[in-house]
Design an enzyme around this catalytic site. Structure first.
Site, mmCIF file in Angstrom:
data_model
loop_
_atom_site.group_PDB
_atom_site.id
_atom_site.type_symbol
_atom_site.label_atom_id
_atom_site.label_comp_id
_atom_site.label_asym_id
_atom_site.label_seq_id
_atom_site.Cartn_x
_atom_site.Cartn_y
_atom_site.Cartn_z
ATOM 1 N N ASN A 173 58.231 49.332 56.218
ATOM 2 C CA ASN A 173 57.566 50.676 56.753
ATOM 3 C C ASN A 173 56.325 50.281 57.523
ATOM 4 O O ASN A 173 55.348 49.957 56.641
ATOM 5 C CB ASN A 173 57.424 51.562 55.629
ATOM 6 N N HIS A 190 57.336 60.352 52.601
ATOM 7 C CA HIS A 190 56.679 59.355 52.145
ATOM 8 C C HIS A 190 55.506 60.097 51.442
ATOM 9 O O HIS A 190 55.066 60.994 52.120
ATOM 10 C CB HIS A 190 56.285 58.456 53.367
HETATM 11 C C1 PEP Z 1 54.751 52.166 51.337
HETATM 12 O O1 PEP Z 1 53.855 52.580 52.006
HETATM 13 O O2 PEP Z 1 55.774 52.485 51.374
HETATM 14 C C2 PEP Z 1 54.204 50.973 50.652
HETATM 15 C C3 PEP Z 1 54.994 50.464 49.683
HETATM 16 O O3 PEP Z 1 53.025 50.358 50.901
HETATM 17 P P1 PEP Z 1 52.756 48.811 50.369
HETATM 18 O O4 PEP Z 1 53.705 47.872 50.159
HETATM 19 O O5 PEP Z 1 51.645 48.369 51.083
HETATM 20 O O6 PEP Z 1 52.025 49.289 49.056
#
Ligand code: PEP
Length: 252
Positions: A9, A95
């Site tokens: 993402n 999300h």
């Molecule tokens: C996300 O935003 O879906 C995520 C998991 O971010 P990070 O891996 O940076 O914690």
């Protein structure tokens, strides 16, 4: 045995030149195994260019959100048919940043989920609790509420092509990863809530973990029986980091 999905993402990051480099490196370095699938979710303006670059590769393409409406006077919104048109396979819905920063309720997320499955795209439904909710002992109740809104909207059959991502809000972008055991407990809970309605769908659904996944914690998480890969934020922006997570997945 379920496949493993490693989904990146990108959030609101990137630009044309850097994206082209990142995508080229991901295509070149993707592990040579059918069991580990890679998916990248760039911001809307770059989807078409990334789709063109991915042509002929096994790397999949997704969007980060979508409108629940199909067409019309919804200024600034993007429809599922537009995402299909530019070559998307998946759409992230719910999300935690969308829920927290843009007021998306579980019902609004369920409406988006419904629009995605009706279009033939595959949704990635994000669920997860805040730190306060975990400390209050309400993790399962929060997940149940988020899942139930979608069950109420589309039923368990709506999950036939879906992916679920358990993302504890306190672990996103914080460096505080859930332990493999903490994550497994919630993944098992999610799968059990599906099993009660349809064993085959529950057994087949990929449930990803998201929240500060890095190359050094990926294998421990992905080795757990109900964790089928990761939704990766920060570490998806550098090819080496993203590919190291994919390589860890391939080693399981
Ligand atoms: C996300 O935003 O879906 C995520 C998991 O971010 P990070 O891996 O940076 O914690």
């Amino acid at each position: 045995m379920r496949d493993i999905l490693i989904a990146g993402n990108w959030k609101m990051n990137g630009g044309s030149a850097g994206n082209a480099e990142l995508v080229a490196e991901i295509i070149a370095g993707a592990p040579a195994t059918d069991r580990v699938r890679l998916l990248i979710c760039p911001p809307f303006p770059y989807l078409a260019a990334v789709a063109a670059q991915l042509t002929g590769s096994e790397v999949l393409l997704g969007a980060q959100t979508v409108s629940e409406h199909s067409i019309g006077a919804f200024t600034g919104e993007i429809s599922t048919s537009m995402l299909k048109d530019v070559g998307c396979d998946y759409v992230i819905v719910g999300h935690s940043e969308r829920r927290a920063l843009y007021g998306e309720t579980s019902e609004a997320v369920a409406a988006k989920f419904k629009a995605v499955i009706e279009s033939g795209l595959a949704p990635i439904l994000c669920v997860g609790e805040t730190l306060a909710e975990r400390e209050a002992g309400s993790t399962e109740a929060v997940i149940d509420e988020q899942m139930q809104a979608v069950f109420d909207s589309v039923g368990i059959d709506g999950f036939a092509t879906a992916v679920v991502a358990y993302e504890p809000v306190w672990a996103i972008g914080t460096g505080m990863t859930a332990s493999p055991e903490q994550a497994q407990d919630v993944h098992r809970h999610i799968r059990s809530s599906m099993e009660a309605q349809n064993k085959d769908i529950a057994e087949a659904t990929l449930i990803l973990y998201g929240g500060s996944v890095k190359s050094d914690n990926a294998a421990g998480l992905f080795s757990m029986p109900d964790i089928d890969g990761g939704l990766i934020g920060g570490a998806s922006l550098k090819a080496n980091d993203f590919l190291a997570i994919a390589t860890a997945a391939a080693s399981i």
